[in-house]
Design a protein around this motif. Sequence first.
Motif, PDB file in Angstrom:
ATOM      1  N   PRO A  14       0.817  -1.215   0.000  1.00 30.77           N
ATOM      2  CA  PRO A  14       0.000   0.000   0.000  1.00 30.77           C
ATOM      3  C   PRO A  14       0.855   1.272   0.000  1.00 30.77           C
ATOM      4  N   ALA A  15       0.313   2.325  -0.583  1.00 31.81           N
ATOM      5  CA  ALA A  15       1.028   3.600  -0.605  1.00 31.81           C
ATOM      6  C   ALA A  15       1.121   4.161   0.811  1.00 31.81           C
ATOM      7  N   PRO A  16       2.248   4.746   1.187  1.00 35.84           N
ATOM      8  CA  PRO A  16       2.361   5.368   2.513  1.00 35.84           C
ATOM      9  C   PRO A  16       1.390   6.543   2.651  1.00 35.84           C
ATOM     10  N   GLN A  17       0.877   6.744   3.855  1.00 35.87           N
ATOM     11  CA  GLN A  17      -0.131   7.778   4.088  1.00 35.87           C
ATOM     12  C   GLN A  17       0.352   9.171   3.733  1.00 35.87           C
ATOM     13  N   ASN A  18       1.644   9.400   3.813  1.00 37.34           N
ATOM     14  CA  ASN A  18       2.173  10.745   3.558  1.00 37.34           C
ATOM     15  C   ASN A  18       2.739  10.903   2.152  1.00 37.34           C
ATOM     16  N   HIS A  19       2.340  10.033   1.231  1.00 33.03           N
ATOM     17  CA  HIS A  19       2.854  10.168  -0.132  1.00 33.03           C
ATOM     18  C   HIS A  19       2.353  11.485  -0.737  1.00 33.03           C
ATOM     19  N   PRO A  20       3.231  12.256  -1.373  1.00 36.22           N
ATOM     20  CA  PRO A  20       2.852  13.593  -1.863  1.00 36.22           C
ATOM     21  C   PRO A  20       1.837  13.614  -3.001  1.00 36.22           C
ATOM     22  N   LEU A  21       1.504  12.472  -3.582  1.00 37.89           N
ATOM     23  CA  LEU A  21       0.520  12.475  -4.663  1.00 37.89           C
ATOM     24  C   LEU A  21      -0.904  12.244  -4.175  1.00 37.89           C
ATOM     25  N   LEU A  22      -1.087  11.896  -2.917  1.00 32.94           N
ATOM     26  CA  LEU A  22      -2.402  11.465  -2.447  1.00 32.94           C
ATOM     27  C   LEU A  22      -3.409  12.587  -2.246  1.00 32.94           C
ATOM     28  N   ASP A  23      -2.952  13.797  -1.989  1.00 28.20           N
ATOM     29  CA  ASP A  23      -3.888  14.866  -1.623  1.00 28.20           C
ATOM     30  C   ASP A  23      -4.033  15.932  -2.701  1.00 28.20           C
ATOM     31  N   ARG A  24      -3.865  15.564  -3.945  1.00 30.07           N
ATOM     32  CA  ARG A  24      -3.917  16.541  -5.041  1.00 30.07           C
ATOM     33  C   ARG A  24      -5.221  16.404  -5.811  1.00 30.07           C
ATOM     34  N   ASP A  25      -5.841  17.525  -6.108  1.00 27.90           N
ATOM     35  CA  ASP A  25      -7.101  17.508  -6.846  1.00 27.90           C
ATOM     36  C   ASP A  25      -6.931  17.045  -8.291  1.00 27.90           C
ATOM     37  N   ASN A  26      -5.733  17.206  -8.838  1.00 29.42           N
ATOM     38  CA  ASN A  26      -5.525  16.829 -10.243  1.00 29.42           C
ATOM     39  C   ASN A  26      -4.848  15.465 -10.378  1.00 29.42           C
ATOM     40  N   VAL A  27      -4.901  14.671  -9.318  1.00 29.67           N
ATOM     41  CA  VAL A  27      -4.340  13.314  -9.354  1.00 29.67           C
ATOM     42  C   VAL A  27      -5.405  12.326  -8.883  1.00 29.67           C
ATOM     43  N   LEU A  28      -5.577  11.268  -9.654  1.00 30.66           N
ATOM     44  CA  LEU A  28      -6.530  10.201  -9.328  1.00 30.66           C
ATOM     45  C   LEU A  28      -5.742   8.910  -9.152  1.00 30.66           C
ATOM     46  N   ILE A  29      -5.871   8.285  -7.976  1.00 38.97           N
ATOM     47  CA  ILE A  29      -5.142   7.056  -7.682  1.00 38.97           C
ATOM     48  C   ILE A  29      -6.115   5.974  -7.239  1.00 38.97           C
ATOM     49  N   THR A  30      -5.977   4.782  -7.819  1.00 31.30           N
ATOM     50  CA  THR A  30      -6.731   3.622  -7.370  1.00 31.30           C
ATOM     51  C   THR A  30      -5.744   2.531  -6.955  1.00 31.30           C
ATOM     52  N   SER A  31      -6.233   1.567  -6.207  1.00 35.99           N
ATOM     53  CA  SER A  31      -5.353   0.621  -5.518  1.00 35.99           C
ATOM     54  C   SER A  31      -5.138  -0.694  -6.265  1.00 35.99           C
ATOM     55  N   HIS A  32      -4.555  -0.593  -7.470  1.00 35.66           N
ATOM     56  CA  HIS A  32      -4.161  -1.759  -8.266  1.00 35.66           C
ATOM     57  C   HIS A  32      -5.363  -2.661  -8.569  1.00 35.66           C
ATOM     58  N   LEU A  33      -6.420  -2.051  -9.080  1.00 38.14           N
ATOM     59  CA  LEU A  33      -7.675  -2.749  -9.326  1.00 38.14           C
ATOM     60  C   LEU A  33      -7.906  -3.109 -10.795  1.00 38.14           C
ATOM     61  N   ALA A  34      -7.101  -2.549 -11.693  1.00 31.43           N
ATOM     62  CA  ALA A  34      -7.417  -2.611 -13.121  1.00 31.43           C
ATOM     63  C   ALA A  34      -7.586  -4.034 -13.648  1.00 31.43           C
ATOM     64  N   GLY A  35      -6.742  -4.945 -13.206  1.00 35.12           N
ATOM     65  CA  GLY A  35      -6.791  -6.301 -13.740  1.00 35.12           C
ATOM     66  C   GLY A  35      -7.602  -7.263 -12.906  1.00 35.12           C
TER      67      GLY A  35
END
Length: 352
Positions: A297-318
């Motif tokens: 899992p991504a660390p809670q303080n990763h700098p990409l997690l709180d950005r309005d122009n970034v969308l992250i999902t948890s390895h669900l695609a496949g």
Amino acid sequence: MKKIKVALSSAVVEPYRKKLEALCDITPVGRALLGRKPTEEELLQQCMGHDIVYISDEVVTDKCIKAWQQSGMRLLGCGRGTPVNVDWKAVHERNIPLVYTPGRNANSVSEFTFGLILGLVRRIAADSHALRSGRYLGPSKKNVLELDPQQDVVWFMPDGSSPMLEYGGGFELYGRTLGLIGFGAIGRRVGHTAKEGFGMHVQVYDPYCPAEAIESCGCEKAELSQVLSTSDIVSVHLPVNAETRGIFDASWFAQMKSTALFINTARASVVDQKALIDALDQKKIAGAAMDVMWQEPAPQNHPLLDRDNVLITSHLAGMSCDVDRWQSEMIYDEIERFVQGQPPLRIWTRTE
């Protein structure tokens, strides 16, 4: 006739499971037996004495391959789109056919890719999150189903703010340019859907894919500089190997349009993490969506997690429920061919 013995870790669903059980003797091994990844020694011992070893994501080393071959293994299978967890060189040095399940999750990942694209372009995920968190909601009502027939239904707050103003807009995919980095089974499906389903122009950078194969899908083979500099959306579909690790670096992001979006449903390690963060910070690109992270899992303080122009999902695609069906069909097909003395169809040939 004595049935062949199969050590099986990969998931096989009906009707293929029953057909397989009628064809051979199956021994659950690895994750199928333990519910977790086994150690090297556990996997080695579990698979001894089988004609076929068909694993999932367990790590298969040279030590395992040598021991299994000496105990009678004649075919090794891996139920993945790319058998990255198998020592390819060891398999080929021992002249053992390695079969796999190419394209098993291609539909799943390609469809999810457009979920990310639309979610980012049209701000669907951001708007949904804002509503669920209570932002832009009106006060509670005694009867939530009672409607005011005189009300003009628009989503504006008393102070004039509105999710339509904050999250509306975006651009339509029709007529836009999609750049694909990599044109394997998933890239091909993404290209076809973009072209035929959304009316996009699709250009592809893949030095290993012939122009005829790309053009037969209605896409254009192009140089890297053209794909990066002219695409409205750049989507990555690369395997991870020595050549591709960190290949999408600062020099690549620097060539993209400032209004362009970056999509990754492949592996995070093909992207230079700092380069992506810098590209967003410096507004070299407009946004990013990804289903994979460098640590999961991504660390809670990763700098990409709180950005309005970034969308992250948890390895669900496949992970669609249909992936196991495609996988099961290919696994059964290869084992049936082995039993009938026919050569395998889906042989992995790379050694590096």
